[in-house]
Design an enzyme around this catalytic site. Structure first.
Site, PDB file in Angstrom:
ATOM      1  N   LYS A 145       1.374  -3.461   7.968  1.00 45.27           N
ATOM      2  CA  LYS A 145       3.018  -2.557   8.526  1.00 45.27           C
ATOM      3  C   LYS A 145       4.335  -3.317   9.246  1.00 45.27           C
ATOM      4  O   LYS A 145       4.505  -3.672   9.989  1.00 45.27           O
ATOM      5  CB  LYS A 145       3.064  -1.009   9.530  1.00 45.27           C
ATOM      6  CG  LYS A 145       4.223  -0.254   9.628  1.00 45.27           C
ATOM      7  CD  LYS A 145       4.193   0.716   9.600  1.00 45.27           C
ATOM      8  CE  LYS A 145       4.844   1.621  11.150  1.00 45.27           C
ATOM      9  NZ  LYS A 145       4.575   2.705  11.583  1.00 45.27           N
ATOM     10  N   LEU A 154       1.080  -1.133  -0.220  1.00 47.35           N
ATOM     11  CA  LEU A 154       0.780  -0.145  -0.069  1.00 47.35           C
ATOM     12  C   LEU A 154       0.752   1.547  -0.285  1.00 47.35           C
ATOM     13  O   LEU A 154       0.482   2.299  -0.239  1.00 47.35           O
ATOM     14  CB  LEU A 154      -1.056   0.009   0.964  1.00 47.35           C
ATOM     15  CG  LEU A 154      -1.747  -0.902   1.197  1.00 47.35           C
ATOM     16  CD1 LEU A 154      -2.610  -1.027   2.657  1.00 47.35           C
ATOM     17  CD2 LEU A 154      -3.069  -0.917   0.104  1.00 47.35           C
ATOM     18  N   GLY A 155       2.047   0.852   0.518  1.00 54.53           N
ATOM     19  CA  GLY A 155       2.960   2.579   0.742  1.00 54.53           C
ATOM     20  C   GLY A 155       3.985   1.809   1.676  1.00 54.53           C
ATOM     21  O   GLY A 155       4.280   1.079   2.309  1.00 54.53           O
ATOM     22  N   GLY A 189       7.267   4.116   4.340  1.00 55.14           N
ATOM     23  CA  GLY A 189       7.742   4.676   5.630  1.00 55.14           C
ATOM     24  C   GLY A 189       9.065   4.909   5.869  1.00 55.14           C
ATOM     25  O   GLY A 189       9.639   4.174   5.367  1.00 55.14           O
ATOM     26  N   ASP A 202       5.197  13.476  14.786  1.00 58.29           N
ATOM     27  CA  ASP A 202       5.229  13.581  13.208  1.00 58.29           C
ATOM     28  C   ASP A 202       4.035  13.621  12.559  1.00 58.29           C
ATOM     29  O   ASP A 202       3.226  12.967  11.677  1.00 58.29           O
ATOM     30  CB  ASP A 202       6.175  12.507  13.058  1.00 58.29           C
ATOM     31  CG  ASP A 202       7.143  12.398  11.550  1.00 58.29           C
ATOM     32  OD1 ASP A 202       7.095  13.145  10.666  1.00 58.29           O
ATOM     33  OD2 ASP A 202       7.061  11.222  10.855  1.00 58.29           O
ATOM     34  N   PHE A 229      10.453   3.751   8.036  1.00 57.86           N
ATOM     35  CA  PHE A 229      10.466   2.449   8.699  1.00 57.86           C
ATOM     36  C   PHE A 229      10.044   0.983   8.499  1.00 57.86           C
ATOM     37  O   PHE A 229      10.688   0.126   8.793  1.00 57.86           O
ATOM     38  CB  PHE A 229      10.987   2.422  10.254  1.00 57.86           C
ATOM     39  CG  PHE A 229      11.116   3.532  11.172  1.00 57.86           C
ATOM     40  CD1 PHE A 229      12.229   3.528  11.343  1.00 57.86           C
ATOM     41  CD2 PHE A 229      10.538   4.903  11.134  1.00 57.86           C
ATOM     42  CE1 PHE A 229      13.087   3.602  12.278  1.00 57.86           C
ATOM     43  CE2 PHE A 229      11.534   5.667  11.537  1.00 57.86           C
ATOM     44  CZ  PHE A 229      13.179   5.276  12.323  1.00 57.86           C
ATOM     45  N   GLY A 230       9.829   1.169   7.294  1.00 62.53           N
ATOM     46  CA  GLY A 230       8.884  -0.024   5.917  1.00 62.53           C
ATOM     47  C   GLY A 230       7.981  -0.467   5.110  1.00 62.53           C
ATOM     48  O   GLY A 230       8.098   1.025   5.169  1.00 62.53           O
ATOM     49  N   SER A 231       7.135  -0.876   4.785  1.00 66.09           N
ATOM     50  CA  SER A 231       6.140  -1.126   4.007  1.00 66.09           C
ATOM     51  C   SER A 231       4.546  -1.378   4.791  1.00 66.09           C
ATOM     52  O   SER A 231       5.163  -2.304   5.402  1.00 66.09           O
ATOM     53  CB  SER A 231       6.587  -2.183   3.129  1.00 66.09           C
ATOM     54  OG  SER A 231       8.126  -0.867   2.384  1.00 66.09           O
ATOM     55  N   VAL A 232       4.124  -1.016   3.720  1.00 63.31           N
ATOM     56  CA  VAL A 232       2.493  -1.407   4.228  1.00 63.31           C
ATOM     57  C   VAL A 232       1.999  -2.127   3.373  1.00 63.31           C
ATOM     58  O   VAL A 232       2.048  -2.048   2.232  1.00 63.31           O
ATOM     59  CB  VAL A 232       1.818  -0.031   4.570  1.00 63.31           C
ATOM     60  CG1 VAL A 232       1.022  -0.187   5.748  1.00 63.31           C
ATOM     61  CG2 VAL A 232       2.526   1.214   6.000  1.00 63.31           C
TER      62      VAL A 232
END
Ligand SMILES: *[C@@H]1O[C@H](CO)[C@@H](O)[C@H](O)[C@H]1NC(C)=O
Ligand SMILES: *[C@@H]1O[C@H](CO)[C@@H](O)[C@H](O)[C@H]1NC(C)=O
Ligand SMILES: *[C@@H]1O[C@H](CO)[C@@H](O)[C@H](O)[C@H]1NC(C)=O
Ligand SMILES: *[C@@H]1O[C@H](CO)[C@@H](O)[C@H](O)[C@H]1NC(C)=O
Ligand SMILES: *[C@@H]1O[C@H](CO)[C@@H](O)[C@H](O)[C@H]1NC(C)=O
Ligand SMILES: *[C@@H]1O[C@H](CO)[C@@H](O)[C@H](O)[C@H]1NC(C)=O
Ligand SMILES: *[C@@H]1O[C@H](CO)[C@@H](O)[C@H](O)[C@H]1NC(C)=O
Ligand SMILES: *[C@@H]1O[C@H](CO)[C@@H](O)[C@H](O)[C@H]1NC(C)=O
Length: 814
Positions: free
Chosen positions: A543, A513-514, A516, A638, A518-521
């Site tokens: 996540k 899905l996307g 960030g 954040d 710190f990793g992928s979702v």
């Protein structure tokens, strides 16, 4: 002949520059004694210095900022070979081999000796010259030809990387440019910590202890940033870039604005720290450090030292030990470690009066330990250790680890705290009977105090609240992977998923899905409701945190322990998590519409004013709940459009609590280092001060501007061109320009053109004013989120705001 020499010497004297500053050094014009060499624009100065605070008598050749009144040395020549007096010292070009060399008396030799040299194989005798450039580079030029550099200080950095200099490898010569910390605050000799590019040839940089132990790594260069340093891409002040050519591979910082004074230094603490000089306060401001936590630096506190993230100074000695060198410790050089205050009474025939002191909750030192398979109980483990005089400590756990003993030296111990979610083990430290007696006398008093303190901390409620999460954590630590479920305070449950559950749910992590920092979702479908009803299917977002060592671990724990306990219609729900070895995953409710940035900056269908206004109010409510509604104030840390998700009816939910900080909890000095995303960060945060909920208010103000204007404030913090002008002088930081327009009353100029004027002028003006209030420099001037909610809803009046000053300062540095 002697006559000619005398004439030449007097000629040289005639041409010698006035005492103070010279332009170049040559064979004819050495730099003598206190004289200095200053760069063309007066930015850097080269000369002799004594480290601040040192009792004199030790002089070094150094480069420092001419216009910074606080002594800040960025390069040292004779790091480990100080001169002992100013008189009769010279920096000169050798008439024999053309090298640049420093000559003078030392403590060992009253007559001048060469203590430092550029050490090139013989070149053109005599005709070379040396000069200091405005970037801080000391160069030796062949025959004075400015484009023929024979030697330069940028190829031999000490502990500091100034903009335009580099750290890396010269592939032609095989030489490395590394940063090495000073030995202590008054001694520039090479210390324990080094920052070097991977000797195996990759783009990764390692921070190493004693050239042997890597304690932090940057990750590979991704083309834009280093894998573990997503902040770097968004660095306000410098553009950090890795470049590899057939001749070299190296990292450099380039200033966005060459009027700023910024530097990176590998500090005595083993951390790389970035500073900016603040002309207003005449001081260096820290704005970034890595590793973030001091205790992540290997063996910072030396042998028998223990690192404590929560204390003002990171190092202390184990009970029964004292610093090996008090002087070094007061100079923040802890590497010498500690030694026993009273020696062990042990004879190898097994007779000893030594005992053991339990030290609860420490992170055990890795390496150098021995597993004793035979010992089945704590008592056996203890007697194994006691019967060998070289055994210094043991730890026993009933599980797989069993009995572990340490011989000779112990380093890299860290004090942990149960309330920060990381629990350590008990270490049993061997002490002499005498040592134990002294400690027991002192300890009985101390215990009473400690207890009072714990009760006194207003976190008892939180601790209880956190119990379910910690329980979950314990289960994970115990290594059990079966499904478990815990009720939290509100009766909803946080599910512990197995890795295979989540792999199946996400079809082997196929639908991304996307991602960030710190990793992928991934998208997933889970069977079974919370209460185990298998007929129900629901969509989730998983996540997957990339394994990033303790930083990632910490993020994971923060997110679980923060979000696992709270529920609000404007906060994304955490359903559960998975921790199988290095695999750490968080499972959220699925938000079909994705994040706000797609709608604002994605170029697709734009949001209507009504939708935008609803999003403003929703996010404000979510934040107000975090700040005021929970048991403890939670600072999100954040807030940005990427972290605002939208559900089917476009109502917003705040996500990504990995940065969240529970106030009062874990208030380590990590607070002084920058996290979050530049462009949304409050000025007090950039300048390294502790932050409050008002930092979120600031970020929210920035997001408000983005919602209003439909454009990103912070594209790499690069300036944006003011619409329509096309003239390079009119580039400015958008929020500043917008704030100016708002103050001038031209709010409609700020609005997103895609709205085509379809908005409620009253709401627009109010939103603009609130945004401007939210980004005020002074925390006290910013409203609380509760006030923001009321103001957005029109329940309270908003006054016209002033233009924030800091923003202005950041932009008008030129
Ligand atoms: C060098 O400077 C120091 C302090 O400014 C001064 O005390 C000393 O006399 C100077 N030495 C020489 C040789 O000029
Ligand atoms: C200066 O050095 C450069 C590079 O080595 C060389 O190409 C150039 O010819 C030199 N110029 C003079 C005037 O010697
Ligand atoms: C470099 O490569 C060698 C062989 O592949 C490996 O054993 C070593 O661990 C690597 N060193 C580092 C620092 O990664
Ligand atoms: C650092 O390494 C050197 C050799 O590589 C070794 O002799 C020295 O003892 C080490 N220092 C410490 C404090 O372990
Ligand atoms: C940073 O530096 C690199 C290399 O010099 C350049 O390609 C890139 O455009 C710069 N980025 C910014 C935001 O200035
Ligand atoms: C700083 O930038 C200006 C304009 O880009 C340029 O003229 C000047 O030479 C630069 N100064 C330094 C020291 O690089
Ligand atoms: C062990 O050695 C010490 C001195 O080396 C001696 O005093 C003691 O009596 C010995 N104990 C036994 C049990 O042999
Ligand atoms: C004590 O332990 C060390 C390390 O295992 C070992 O080398 C030594 O022989 C032992 N000494 C005795 C007396 O058992």
């Amino acid at each position: 002949m002697p006559l000619i020499i005398a004439t030449l010497a007097s000629l040289a004297l005639c041409f010698a520059p006035a005492p103070g500053a010279a332009a170049t050094v040559s064979a004819r014009r050495p730099l003598r004694g206190n004289d200095t060499l200053v760069s063309a624009q007066g930015k850097f100065e080269l000369g002799l210095f004594s480290p601040a605070g040192s009792s004199g008598g030790r002089l070094y050749l150094g480069i420092w900022y001419k216009n910074v009144p606080v002594q800040t040395v960025v390069w040292v020549g004779n790091r480990a070979a100080p001169l002992s007096a100013v008189a009769s010292t010279e920096l000169r070009v050798s008439t024999e081999d053309g090298n640049l060399e420093l000559v003078g008396p030392t403590s060992a030799s009253a007559s001048p000796v060469v203590v430092w040299s550029s050490n090139l194989s013989p070149s053109l005798p005599g005709s070379n010259t040396a000069e200091i450039r405005d970037d801080g580079n000391l160069v030796l030029l062949a025959g004075g030809n400015t484009s023929n550099v024979l030697w330069q200080s940028f190829d031999h950095p000490t502990d500091t990387l100034v903009p335009d200099a580099w750290v890396g490898e010269n592939k032609l010569t095989g030489e490395y440019q590394t940063l090495t910390s000073w030995r202590n605050a008054q001694d520039p000799a090479p210390g324990m910590f080094t920052d070097t590019v991977d000797p195996n040839g990759t783009s990764e940089f390692f921070y190493m202890w004693n050239h042997s132990r890597t304690y932090w790594r940057t990750g590979m260069w991704t083309g834009r940033t280093f894998a573990t340093m997503p902040e770097v891409r968004n660095n306000v002040l410098v553009n950090t870039t890795y470049v590899e050519t057939p001749a070299f591979r190296r990292v450099s910082d380039i200033l966005y604005d060459n009027a700023t004074i910024a530097r990176l230094v590998l500090d005595l603490t083993g951390q790389a720290k970035r500073y900016i000089w603040m002309p207003g306060s005449q001081s260096w401001q820290l704005y970034w450090a890595a590793p973030t936590l001091q205790c992540d630096v290997y063996a910072l506190c030396g042998v028998f030292g223990v690192c404590d993230q929560r204390s003002q100074l990171p190092c202390r000695c184990l009970p029964g030990f004292a610093p090996a060198s008090e002087v070094d410790w007061t100079l923040n050089d802890w590497s010498g470690g500690c030694r026993r205050s009273s020696s062990l009474t042990c004879a190898n025939n097994g007779s000893t009066t030594d005992g053991f002191l339990p030290l609860p909750d420490v992170k055990l030192p890795d390496g150098d330990s021995l597993a004793v398979g035979a010992a089945q109980s704590k008592a056996e483990c203890e007697s194994t250790c006691q019967s060998n005089c070289s055994c210094q400590a043991y730890a026993f756990s009933a599980g797989a680890k069993g009995c572990t003993v340490w011989h000779e030296e112990i380093r890299n111990l860290e004090q942990l705290y149960a309330d920060s979610g990381v629990s350590g083990s008990d270490l049993h430290l061997r002490l002499s009977q005498e040592g134990l007696d002294i400690l027991h006398g002192a300890d009985s008093k101390k215990r009473g105090r400690r207890l009072g303190l714990v009760v006194g901390i207003p976190l008892a409620g939180l601790a209880a609240l956190g119990a379910s999460v910690i329980l979950a954590w314990r289960i994970l630590l115990a290594g059990r992977r079966r499904l478990a479920s815990m009720e939290n305070e509100k009766g909803s449950s946080l599910v512990v998923y197995s890795y295979s559950d989540l792999r199946a749910a996400t079809k082997n992590f196929s639908e991304r899905l996307g991602g960030g920092s710190f990793g992928s979702v991934y998208h997933g479908v889970l069977k079974g409701g919370h209460k185990g009803d298998n007929a129900i299917q629901h969509q989730v977002a998983v996540k997957k945190l990339e394994s990033l060592g303790r930083q990632g671990d910490k993020q994971f724990r923060t997110e679980v322990s923060t979000l696992g306990l709270i529920q609000h219609v404007n906060l994304v729900r955490l359903l559960g998590f998975c921790s199988a070895g290095d695999e750490k995953m968080l499972v959220y409710e699925y938000m079909p519409r994705g994040s706000l940035d797609r709608y604002l900056f994605g170029g697709g269908a734009s949001l209507s004013w009504r939708e935008r206004h609803c999003i403003m109010v929703g996010v404000a409510r979510g934040l107000a709940y975090l700040h005021h509604g929970c048991h403890e104030c939670i600072i999100h840390c954040d807030i940005k459009p990427e972290n605002i998700l939208l559900d089917e009816d476009m109502s917003p939910r705040i996500a990504d609590f990995g940065m969240a900080k529970l106030v009062g909890r874990d208030f380590s000095r990590a607070l002084t280092t920058m996290r979050g995303t530049i462009g949304y960060l409050a000025p007090e945060w950039i300048s390294g001060q502790p932050i409050s909920a008002k930092a979120d208010v600031y970020s929210f103000g920035m997001v408000l501007f983005e919602l209003i204007s439909g454009r990103r404030n912070s594209d790499g913090y690069s300036m944006v061109e003011v619409a329509g002008s096309g003239n390079s002088d009119s580039w400015t930081f958008f929020p500043l320009w917008a704030a100016g327009k708002v103050v001038e009353g031209e709010v409609s100029a700020v609005a997103d053109p895609r709205l085509r004027g379809n908005m409620r002028p009253e709401e627009l003006k109010r939103a603009c004013w609130i945004a401007c209030w939210c980004i005020q420099d002074e925390e006290a001037q910013r409203p609380t989120m509760a006030q923001v909610v009321q103001a957005l809803e029109g329940a309270i009046q908003v006054h016209a705001p002033p233009v924030p000053r800091a923003l202005k300062h950041l932009v008008t540095l030129t």
